[in-house]
Design an enzyme around this catalytic site. Structure first.
Site, PDB file in Angstrom:
ATOM      1  N   ARG A  59     -12.580  12.809  -7.201  1.00  0.00           N
ATOM      2  CA  ARG A  59     -12.997  13.798  -6.506  1.00  0.00           C
ATOM      3  C   ARG A  59     -12.891  15.207  -7.009  1.00  0.00           C
ATOM      4  O   ARG A  59     -13.259  16.148  -6.641  1.00  0.00           O
ATOM      5  CB  ARG A  59     -12.895  13.683  -5.242  1.00  0.00           C
ATOM      6  CG  ARG A  59     -13.229  12.391  -4.223  1.00  0.00           C
ATOM      7  CD  ARG A  59     -12.744  12.197  -2.729  1.00  0.00           C
ATOM      8  NE  ARG A  59     -12.908  10.944  -2.254  1.00  0.00           N
ATOM      9  CZ  ARG A  59     -13.792  10.554  -1.409  1.00  0.00           C
ATOM     10  NH1 ARG A  59     -14.508  11.401  -0.920  1.00  0.00           N
ATOM     11  NH2 ARG A  59     -13.553   9.316  -0.885  1.00  0.00           N
TER      12      ARG A  59
ATOM     13  N   ASP B 121      -0.009   9.538   5.722  1.00  0.00           N
ATOM     14  CA  ASP B 121      -1.033   9.509   5.199  1.00  0.00           C
ATOM     15  C   ASP B 121      -1.737  10.911   5.720  1.00  0.00           C
ATOM     16  O   ASP B 121      -1.320  11.743   6.468  1.00  0.00           O
ATOM     17  CB  ASP B 121      -2.042   8.617   5.772  1.00  0.00           C
ATOM     18  CG  ASP B 121      -3.179   8.066   4.870  1.00  0.00           C
ATOM     19  OD1 ASP B 121      -3.455   8.833   4.175  1.00  0.00           O
ATOM     20  OD2 ASP B 121      -3.909   7.204   5.545  1.00  0.00           O
ATOM     21  N   SER B 122      -2.685  11.269   4.850  1.00  0.00           N
ATOM     22  CA  SER B 122      -3.655  12.299   5.186  1.00  0.00           C
ATOM     23  C   SER B 122      -4.940  12.223   4.854  1.00  0.00           C
ATOM     24  O   SER B 122      -5.445  11.741   3.866  1.00  0.00           O
ATOM     25  CB  SER B 122      -2.962  13.634   4.459  1.00  0.00           C
ATOM     26  OG  SER B 122      -3.757  14.731   4.518  1.00  0.00           O
ATOM     27  N   ASP B 123      -5.940  12.715   5.991  1.00  0.00           N
ATOM     28  CA  ASP B 123      -7.358  12.608   5.720  1.00  0.00           C
ATOM     29  C   ASP B 123      -7.772  13.646   4.514  1.00  0.00           C
ATOM     30  O   ASP B 123      -8.875  13.612   4.042  1.00  0.00           O
ATOM     31  CB  ASP B 123      -8.177  12.664   7.058  1.00  0.00           C
ATOM     32  CG  ASP B 123      -8.073  11.865   7.961  1.00  0.00           C
ATOM     33  OD1 ASP B 123      -7.728  10.725   7.591  1.00  0.00           O
ATOM     34  OD2 ASP B 123      -8.199  12.078   9.146  1.00  0.00           O
TER      35      ASP B 123
ATOM     36  N   ASN C 209      -5.639   3.192  -3.380  1.00  0.00           N
ATOM     37  CA  ASN C 209      -6.704   3.922  -3.723  1.00  0.00           C
ATOM     38  C   ASN C 209      -6.509   5.332  -3.907  1.00  0.00           C
ATOM     39  O   ASN C 209      -5.779   5.888  -2.857  1.00  0.00           O
ATOM     40  CB  ASN C 209      -7.897   3.678  -2.663  1.00  0.00           C
ATOM     41  CG  ASN C 209      -8.442   2.159  -2.762  1.00  0.00           C
ATOM     42  OD1 ASN C 209      -8.347   1.511  -3.484  1.00  0.00           O
ATOM     43  ND2 ASN C 209      -9.041   1.900  -1.575  1.00  0.00           N
TER      44      ASN C 209
ATOM     45  N   CYS D 107     -16.702   0.193  -8.209  1.00  0.00           N
ATOM     46  CA  CYS D 107     -15.863  -0.468  -9.043  1.00  0.00           C
ATOM     47  C   CYS D 107     -15.169  -1.648  -8.808  1.00  0.00           C
ATOM     48  O   CYS D 107     -15.183  -1.891  -7.510  1.00  0.00           O
ATOM     49  CB  CYS D 107     -14.489   0.574  -9.818  1.00  0.00           C
ATOM     50  SG  CYS D 107     -13.491   1.093  -8.366  1.00  0.00           S
TER      51      CYS D 107
ATOM     52  N   ASP E  46       0.763  -0.982   0.067  1.00  0.00           N
ATOM     53  CA  ASP E  46       0.079  -0.120   0.083  1.00  0.00           C
ATOM     54  C   ASP E  46       0.845   1.015  -0.062  1.00  0.00           C
ATOM     55  O   ASP E  46       2.164   1.274   0.516  1.00  0.00           O
ATOM     56  CB  ASP E  46      -0.917  -0.005   1.114  1.00  0.00           C
ATOM     57  CG  ASP E  46      -1.840   1.265   1.485  1.00  0.00           C
ATOM     58  OD1 ASP E  46      -2.309   1.656   0.412  1.00  0.00           O
ATOM     59  OD2 ASP E  46      -1.407   1.875   2.584  1.00  0.00           O
TER      60      ASP E  46
ATOM     61  N   ASP F 157      -0.177   5.077   0.966  1.00  0.00           N
ATOM     62  CA  ASP F 157      -0.320   6.142   1.984  1.00  0.00           C
ATOM     63  C   ASP F 157      -0.588   5.493   3.403  1.00  0.00           C
ATOM     64  O   ASP F 157      -1.413   4.429   3.470  1.00  0.00           O
ATOM     65  CB  ASP F 157      -1.599   6.920   1.693  1.00  0.00           C
ATOM     66  CG  ASP F 157      -1.495   7.787   0.278  1.00  0.00           C
ATOM     67  OD1 ASP F 157      -0.256   8.150   0.019  1.00  0.00           O
ATOM     68  OD2 ASP F 157      -2.301   8.192   0.047  1.00  0.00           O
TER      69      ASP F 157
ATOM     70  N   CYS G 154      -6.562   3.029  -8.077  1.00  0.00           N
ATOM     71  CA  CYS G 154      -7.754   3.171  -8.555  1.00  0.00           C
ATOM     72  C   CYS G 154      -8.327   4.460  -8.401  1.00  0.00           C
ATOM     73  O   CYS G 154      -7.928   5.109  -7.296  1.00  0.00           O
ATOM     74  CB  CYS G 154      -8.852   2.473  -7.497  1.00  0.00           C
ATOM     75  SG  CYS G 154     -10.600   2.751  -7.724  1.00  0.00           S
TER      76      CYS G 154
ATOM     77  N   CYS H 286     -12.047  -2.293  -8.740  1.00  0.00           N
ATOM     78  CA  CYS H 286     -10.457  -1.953  -8.527  1.00  0.00           C
ATOM     79  C   CYS H 286     -10.285  -1.111  -7.099  1.00  0.00           C
ATOM     80  O   CYS H 286      -9.088  -1.216  -6.688  1.00  0.00           O
ATOM     81  CB  CYS H 286      -9.649  -1.182  -9.575  1.00  0.00           C
ATOM     82  SG  CYS H 286     -10.409   0.311 -10.255  1.00  0.00           S
TER      83      CYS H 286
END
Length: 189
Positions: free
Chosen positions: A60, A18-20, A54, A100, A10, A12, A92, A102
């Site tokens: 978005r 990672d970041s929201d 992802n 989807c 993976d 993030d 994805c 993926c």
């Protein structure tokens, strides 16, 4: 011909912070301490690495493919500086409501990896910081490994929830996963 040794990572929360709010630019992409060196150690031990991620920020409209390419160019450049490499990035671009095949936890990206490399993913390690990373990998036959970085940090000192696949192995971070994998490999030879 010897099959390639492959690890699926993976991005993030596993390789980088990672970041929201999503990682939208190269400036926002910051490697976790020791993660790039961990990938390099895998590579030097003969392992190929691919990233599965992802990236619903694309769907978005938060960033463009050119931005994602620039983020990955930075990742590749920083990895090369420590002697490491990621062979391929599978992502994805869809939002969760697009349903989807993926987007993790679906296994579509893992099926793409199997097709691209002509491999059965049985027992290929998948490393991530969330249940959905591991559920997707296990659906394709992978061996699940959780790192306690990113979203996985909430499980430090706690039992895993039922959302995780059975036999999930837990590691402090990507470097600890690499230590465990290389040690296991050494014991098998």
């Amino acid at each position: 011909m010897t099959p390639i040794k492959l690890v699926i990572l993976d991005r993030d929360g596993t390789i980088n912070e990672d970041s929201d709010d999503f990682i939208k630019s190269p400036d926002e992409w910051k490697p976790l301490p020791g993660a790039l060196e961990a990938v390099a150690r895998l590579n030097h031990a003969g392992w190929h690495t691919v990233v599965v991620s992802n990236q619903s920020g694309l769907g978005r409209g938060l960033f463009e493919v050119a931005d994602l390419n620039a983020i990955h160019a930075k990742m590749h450049q920083l990895l090369a500086a420590v002697g490491g490499r990621i062979d391929a990035v599978f992502y994805c671009p869809h939002t969760p409501d697009e349903a989807c095949q993926c987007r993790k936890p679906a296994a579509g990206l893992f099926e793409q990896i199997a097709d691209r490399y002509g491999l059965d993913l049985k027992s290929v390690p998948v490393v991530g910081d969330s249940a959905r990373d591991l559920v997707a990998g296990v659906a394709a036959g992978c061996e699940p490994h959780l790192v306690l970085t990113g979203k996985g940090a909430v499980y430090r000192g706690r039992a895993l929830s039922d959302a995780f696949p059975p036999h999930t192995q837990v590691h402090e971070n990507l470097s600890a996963f690499v230590d465990a994998l290389l040690s296991r490999e050494e014991q098998q030879t």
